[in-house]
Structures are given as structure tokens and as C-alpha cells.
Design a protein around this motif. Structure first.
Motif, PDB file in Angstrom:
ATOM      1  N   PHE B  91       0.824  -1.202   0.000  1.00  0.00           N
ATOM      2  CA  PHE B  91       0.000   0.000   0.000  1.00  0.00           C
ATOM      3  C   PHE B  91       0.861   1.255   0.000  1.00  0.00           C
ATOM      4  N   ASN B  93       0.896   4.010   2.182  1.00  0.00           N
ATOM      5  CA  ASN B  93       1.464   4.540   3.413  1.00  0.00           C
ATOM      6  C   ASN B  93       2.350   3.500   4.099  1.00  0.00           C
ATOM      7  N   ASP B  95       3.837   3.503   6.910  1.00  0.00           N
ATOM      8  CA  ASP B  95       3.624   3.343   8.346  1.00  0.00           C
ATOM      9  C   ASP B  95       2.445   2.454   8.667  1.00  0.00           C
ATOM     10  N   ASN B  96       1.393   2.603   7.870  1.00  0.00           N
ATOM     11  CA  ASN B  96       0.138   1.952   8.226  1.00  0.00           C
ATOM     12  C   ASN B  96       0.031   0.512   7.775  1.00  0.00           C
ATOM     13  N   GLN B  97       1.133  -0.079   7.290  1.00  0.00           N
ATOM     14  CA  GLN B  97       1.048  -1.498   6.960  1.00  0.00           C
ATOM     15  C   GLN B  97       2.040  -2.336   7.757  1.00  0.00           C
ATOM     16  N   MET B  98       2.671  -1.716   8.748  1.00  0.00           N
ATOM     17  CA  MET B  98       3.556  -2.500   9.611  1.00  0.00           C
ATOM     18  C   MET B  98       2.809  -2.859  10.882  1.00  0.00           C
ATOM     19  N   VAL B  99       2.799  -4.133  11.202  1.00  0.00           N
ATOM     20  CA  VAL B  99       1.972  -4.627  12.288  1.00  0.00           C
ATOM     21  C   VAL B  99       2.775  -4.826  13.560  1.00  0.00           C
ATOM     22  N   PRO B 142      10.129  -0.202  13.906  1.00  0.00           N
ATOM     23  CA  PRO B 142       9.651   0.506  12.711  1.00  0.00           C
ATOM     24  C   PRO B 142       9.933   2.013  12.727  1.00  0.00           C
ATOM     25  N   HIS B 143       9.781   2.670  13.878  1.00  0.00           N
ATOM     26  CA  HIS B 143       9.941   4.123  13.857  1.00  0.00           C
ATOM     27  C   HIS B 143      11.396   4.556  13.770  1.00  0.00           C
TER      28      HIS B 143
END
Lengths: 271, 281
Positions: B91, B93, B95-99, B142-143
């Protein structure tokens, strides 16, 4: 202003306690808390205190980190102490104001409660200091999976917790960005009374919530695209494994139970 | 050659709410993607390109027509998970696909869901991370990563599911130029080395100049299906579709218009430089 918030309070030192399986640590802490309430005389309290001291020594976590937890609950401790001192019924009245009686039993009870709360807080914060939030989540999922009622929710709860942990830094970054954006347009977060400052937070919270919902939707889509179907039939990259350290852990647990029971019974004769 | 993806007479509508006319997002679109191809889908905002991505992954279902992923129809409820494993999706973004809270655990998320045995998981994760060149970041959070790195981790997460095809829905839209190059190089390498079919959806024309095939979407209709070389020189046609041809093509077009004879199908800066050097003064 928000960068100094750490998630959980993990303090890695690589000690044997850090390397233990989270399940062992959870069980031992649980047992420790229960035993604290069984301990009923000086000897068993000294025993509990020594156990914790040894654990702290082995963990190599600085004492100041462990005592930090107490600072936040000083108020609760004081309240409990006062309540116990004056509200415990007893014969040996030292002085009395109306319904408030100061008895020797009351003082004895108050001291016991204070020690209990201090040890309880130190014990539990030691556990969070020596276990990373992720392995804590894993351990809880695993243990909950063994309790009949909680079994069905174990995976979902653990997944929710780990997603929360994952997104805390992201949302913190976002909050900072929004605050800066509002500041650059003249928003004032620092002056005025409490109500004014709370009001100033609304233009921060609204966009933050909006974007959090957007993120949640994106994430749900991405998880489904990666074949997420709940906990059933899932395998794990990192499986929890007991080692020799955990064997010692459970041995110490039995030692803990035996110690408290013995001291509780024989303490009466020793006094 | 076998078709990896086959879209047959597909139409799709979005519900817009009470009393409003539903918007036709896709209008009788048909095309095929061959196994091992690298194809680009391009179009301006609202052209229906992202809708196609969601149809390919069985997130949406066509109103009419059929979407087949290596022969399996997305309408067939039993096929959904197999389709999602075969055609992985990236996708926009990062950020919004890492769980997960740790990179390697995020890469493992897909295969864990598929129920890959514990003994094989480690190998799959390591291989996927090596493939995107992120192995040394496996213990990071992730960050701590840049946008481009996060997107490469997302790709590794899909690779670990061993898909035959990867669909990327504007994967570079939120990245800086460095991140864009990283991600594009990674998917190009995947296509070459692992022969993975790649469907790259984008609105940057220069990202798809060396594709095997491109599809141009406009207002829900397929406007063009063919080689990039043949269409990029039609600058007028592209501009009508509100698309900007690659820089090199634009230069050669303007040069031709002002009377300098130069090949009109140059796509990259290097090709353009080559052509300009051969000009006789």
C-alpha cells in the motif's frame, strides 16, 4: 516535549533475570504478590524483603528505578496507613477522638500494610523493568491461552496490545507535528489556567483522532491483504522456550512458598 | 505464456450515499498480465487505478465481469486466501502497513498467518530480508527506519509469503526521492532475479519507462494497453489525459517542435544525452 516518554519501562542489562522466559517471570511475580498477603509476622516479611533484595541485586537494575514506582503512590500508602491506624478495632487503646481510636493493633496493621504495598509495587515494577513489553505480551498471551475462560480472547488481546505498542511512537510523532503546526499558526499551549490549556488541546486531539482512525482502517486492510484471519492456525516466528534459568525460577518459587509457610507457622514460637 | 492476471469486462461502482448517483469507477475494463512481466498502471487521480489494485487482491469484488488471478476467480469465496497469498499487495502509506514492533516479526506476519511451520519461518524471513537488502535492520523498530526502508520491509513481508505476483499501489507517493529510488530498484531486481510478476500502480511516468507493458487509465476506462515506447512519444495524447511524459521525452518533443531533428522516443536522460551528442551542428 513528548519525546521523553518511554514505552513501558524496560531497563536492559542482560542479567539472568532478563533472560528468563516471560511466563516464569509473570508467574513468580503473581506468586510473590499472593505470598505478600499471606505473610503475617516479622520473620516472613523479612524473608519477602530479602527475596526482593536479592532479585534486584541480580537484575542489576539501579535501585532508583525501582523506587521511582513508589513515588507515584506515596499518597495511597499514606492514606492506607492512616486509615489502618485509626479504623482497626482493638483493646489496647492509646488515645481516642470520637470514633477514631489509635490502638496498638492499628499501628501494627498499618505498618504491615505499608510494607506490603511497598514490596508489591517494587516487585511488580522490577518485573516490568526486566521484561520487554513485547515478550511480556507474548508471555501473557501464552499464559492466558491456558485459562479456560480467557482462552478465546488471548490472541486478540495480545494482538491489540502489540499493535498499541507499535503505534505509540508513530502517534507521538504525529502529536508533535500537529502541536508544531498549531504553534506556527499562533496557538498558545503554555499560558493561561488549566481550563484554557485544556481547551487549547482540542485542536490537537481532533486531527490526532481523525488520523488514528484512518491509520486503523489502513492497517486492517493491510493485515487482511496479508492473510490475517485471527489466531487460529497461526504459527510463531519466536516461540517461547523454557531454559535452565526457568527451572531455577520455578525452584525458587517453591522455596518462596515453603519459606513463607514455615515462617508463618513457626514465627509464633520465635517471637 | 500463461496469464498471471486476467481482467475481463470489469465494471465497478462506489456507493456514495443516499440519493446520490453512484460513481462508475471502472467501466468495462479488460486486460491481461503475463507471468513474469513488469507492468505499470498509470492515470491521474480518480482514474480508477487504485480500484484495480483492490480488485486484484479480492478486497473489492467486480460489479460485473471477472478478475482471475492465475486462473482463480476472486468471486469464489474459497479462493480468497490463496489469491491474497499469490498476489501480495503493497500500500501507499509505509507506516500503516507494519503490524509488529520489530522488523523481523513484521516480515514474519504474513507467513505466520499462512501457518508456515515454525522450522521454515526463520529461513523465509531471512531470505526475504536479504532480497530487499534490509537484513542488518532485522532487530530495529519501525519508527527507527526511513520511509523507503519501511516500504522495503513491507515488500519483504509480502515476499516471505512466497507470492507469484506483487501489486504495488502507489508505493512511492509518500517517499522522498532517495526512498523512491530504493523501492524502485528493489522491485526491478525482484522482477529480474525471482521472475516475480510486478504490477506497479503510480502517477509518475518516469517510474514505468522500462516496463514490459503499460496500461493508461482515464475516468474508469482503459485508454491504452501497450509498450511504453509507443505511447510516451505521443505527448499531446498524454497531456489530454492529464499525464506528464518523462522529462527526456518532453525535451525531445519540444526540440522536434522547434525544428531540431531528434529521435522522438527517448525515455531516459541518458538516452537523451546520447541523442543530443549525435546532433550535427
Amino acid at each position: 516535549m513528548l519525546n521523553d516518554i518511554t514505552i513501558g519501562q524496560y531497563y536492559p542489562t542482560g542479567s539472568p533475570i532478563h533472560k528468563m522466559d516471560p511466563r516464569t517471570k509473570l508467574m513468580m511475580t503473581f506468586l510473590y504478590v499472593i505470598l505478600l498477603f499471606f505473610a503475617n509476622n516479622v520473620y516472613s516479611f523479612v524473608f519477602m524483603f530479602l527475596l526482593l533484595s536479592v532479585a534486584i541485586k541480580v537484575s542489576k537494575v539501579p535501585l532508583s528505578y525501582i523506587l521511582r514506582g513508589i513515588k507515584t503512590i506515596v499518597f495511597i500508602i499514606m492514606f492506607t496507613v492512616v486509615l489502618n491506624m485509626f479504623m482497626t478495632p482493638g483493646d489496647n487503646v492509646l488515645c481516642q477522638w470520637g470514633i477514631f481510636k489509635l490502638t496498638t493493633e492499628g499501628i501494627y496493621n498499618a505498618v504491615k500494610m505499608a510494607i506490603r504495598i511497598v514490596l508489591l509495587v517494587c516487585g511488580t515494577s522490577l518485573m516490568t523493568l526486566v521484561t520487554s513489553p513485547i515478550s511480556l505480551t507474548d508471555g501473557m498471551e501464552n499464559l492466558m491461552g491456558k485459562v479456560p475462560i480467557l482462552k478465546n480472547y488471548a490472541h486478540e488481546l495480545a494482538m491489540m496490545m502489540s499493535i498499541a505498542l507499535r503505534f505509540i511512537p508513530t502517534l507521538m510523532e504525529e502529536t508533535n507535528r500537529i502541536i508544531n503546526a498549531q504553534k506556527s499558526r499562533g496557538a498558545d499551549f503554555e499560558s493561561g489556567n488549566l481550563i484554557r490549556r485544556a481547551k487549547a488541546l482540542i485542536p490537537v486531539l481532533v486531527p490526532l483522532f481523525l488520523s488514528a482512525f484512518q491509520r486503523a482502517e489502513d492497517l486492517a486492510l493491510a493485515m487482511e491483504a496479508r492473510c490475517y484471519r485471527g489466531g487460529e492456525n497461526r504459527t510463531r516466528l519466536k516461540e517461547l522456550k523454557y531454559t535452565y534459568l526457568d527451572r531455577y525460577g520455578y525452584m525458587i518459587s517453591f522455596f518462596m512458598i515453603a519459606g513463607v509457610v514455615t515462617l508463618n507457622v513457626f514465627g509464633v514460637y520465635l517471637l | 505464456m500463461e496469464n498471471m492476471i486476467s481482467i475481463q469486462n470489469v465494471s465497478f461502482k462506489y456507493r456514495t450515499g443516499e440519493g446520490m448517483e453512484d460513481v462508475l469507477a471502472l467501466d468495462n475494463v479488460s486486460f491481461d498480465v503475463k507471468k513474469g512481466d513488469f507492468v505499470g498502471i498509470i492515470g491521474h487521480n480518480g482514474s480508477g487505478k487504485s480500484t484495480i489494485a483492490k480488485l486484484l487482491n479480492a478486497i473489492y469484488f467486480p460489479l460485473s465481469g471477472d478478475v482471475l488471478i492465475s486462473g482463480m476467480n476472486t468471486k469464489d469465496e474459497e479462493n480468497i486466501w490463496k489469491i491474497r497469498q499469490k498476489a501480495g499487495m503493497i500500500f501507499q502509506n509505509p507506516d500503516n502497513q507494519m503490524v509488529a514492533t520489530i522488523v523481523e516479526e513484521d516480515v514474519a506476519f504474513g507467513p505466520e498467518n499462512l501457518g508456515v511451520p515454525h522450522a521454515d519461518l526463520r529461513g523465509r524471513v531471512d531470505e526475504a530480508l536479504n532480497m530487499v537488502g534490509m537484513y542488518e535492520y532485522k532487530d530495529k523498530k519501525p519508527h527507527e527506519l526511513s520511509g523507503g526502508q519501511k516500504q522495503r520491509i513491507a515488500i519483504a513481508g509480502i515476499l516471505a509469503m512466497e507470492p507469484e505476483c506483487i501489486i504495488l499501489d502507489e508505493p512511492t507517493a509518500m517517499l522522498d526521492p532517495k526512498g523512491r529510488v530504493e523501492v524502485l530498484n528493489t522491485i526491478k531486481r525482484l522482477n529480474k532475479e525471482k521472475n516475480t510478476t510486478v504490477v506497479l500502480i503510480t502517477h509518475y511516468m518516469d517510474e514505468i519507462v522500462d516496463c514490459d507493458n503499460i496500461f493508461i487509465m482515464n475516468n474508469g476506462k482503459l485508454e491504452y494497453d501497450g509498450k511504453p515506447k509507443d505511447v510516451f512519444k505521443q505527448v499531446e495524447f498524454l497531456r489530454k489525459l492529464r499525464l506528464e511524459p518523462p522529462f527526456a521525452t518532453r525535451v525531445s518533443y519540444e526540440m522536434n517542435k522547434s525544428g531540431i531533428n531528434i529521435k522522438d522516443d527517448v525515455l531516459t536522460i541518458d538516452e537523451l544525452a546520447e541523442e543530443i551528442c549525435q546532433l550535427k551542428v
